[in-house]
Write a protein that holds these residues in place. Structure first.
Motif: not given
Length: 225
Positions: A58-66
């Protein structure tokens, strides 16, 4: 010279071009969602099976989303070129966070007693996932898919930065030439496409979850009584 926001004359003269960009927009949206689902589901299952991986996923997906969409497309362009592939990769990246998060929430929300009962009947992990956990997680998954679909329809327009923005191409040209009808036509079609996509997902979900319909009818009968 008259420059209306709504013009049937524009549609008559440029109908083929408008249709072409609408098809590109819709196909990009559907393809991006299909790829994102195919990537997100295994990640969600992995996070469910190995809880310590849920945070990093989730952290990796969240960073990419930002990462801002314009910046992401610009960063991808030198490696994936100008055109459909670059836009598609960006759309998939942005859809992943919403889909993975909702899939994990849905799978974790399945009643443990139901899971234990299925295991007691000798269900294998795959059968348990497909016939017990996934059907019970569908409401959460569908909610995430609806958000991802509407978001993706909007983000396709940003693909104009790499020359492949679907209806965004018409918006950009209209803004450059101050042609109001072109801007409004593309905008209204984007809104209509988002509504159609959302409605299609709702109808598909109702078909896939017949028990939800029967549950609502039963509650309605009890309330009436």
């Amino acid at each position: 010279m008259d420059n209306p926001w709504l013009s049937l004359d524009y549609l008559r003269r440029s109908g083929d071009e408008v249709w072409e960009h609408l098809v590109i927009h819709a196909s990009l949206t559907v393809q991006a969602l299909a790829i994102a689902i195919a990537v997100a589901f295994p990640l969600a299952v992995l996070a469910r099976r190995v809880p310590r991986l849920a945070g990093p996923i989730l952290g990796t997906a969240g960073v990419l989303y930002t990462v801002p969409s314009l910046a992401l497309f610009a960063l991808l362009a030198p490696y994936t070129g100008i055109g459909r592939t670059t836009v598609l990769i960006g759309l998939v990246i942005y859809a992943l966070l919403v889909l993975v998060r909702n899939m994990i929430v849905g799978l974790e929300g399945v009643d443990p007693d139901v899971v234990d009962a299925a295991r007691g009947q000798g269900y294998s992990r795959t059968r348990l996932l497909l016939t017990v956990e996934l059907p019970n997680a569908l409401p959460s998954i569908v909610a995430g898919l609806r958000i991802a679909a509407v978001t993706t329809v909007a983000l396709v327009t940003v693909g104009v930065v790499v020359g492949y923005g679907g209806l965004g191409q018409l918006m950009f040209r209209g803004l450059q030439s101050n042609y109001h009808a072109q801007i409004m036509t593309a905008t209204l079609l984007c809104l209509a496409l988002a509504l159609v996509m959302d409605l299609a997902i709702v109808l598909l979900a109702r078909w896939a979850m017949p028990w939800a319909r029967s549950g609502r009818r039963a509650r309605g009968r009890r309330a009436a009584a």
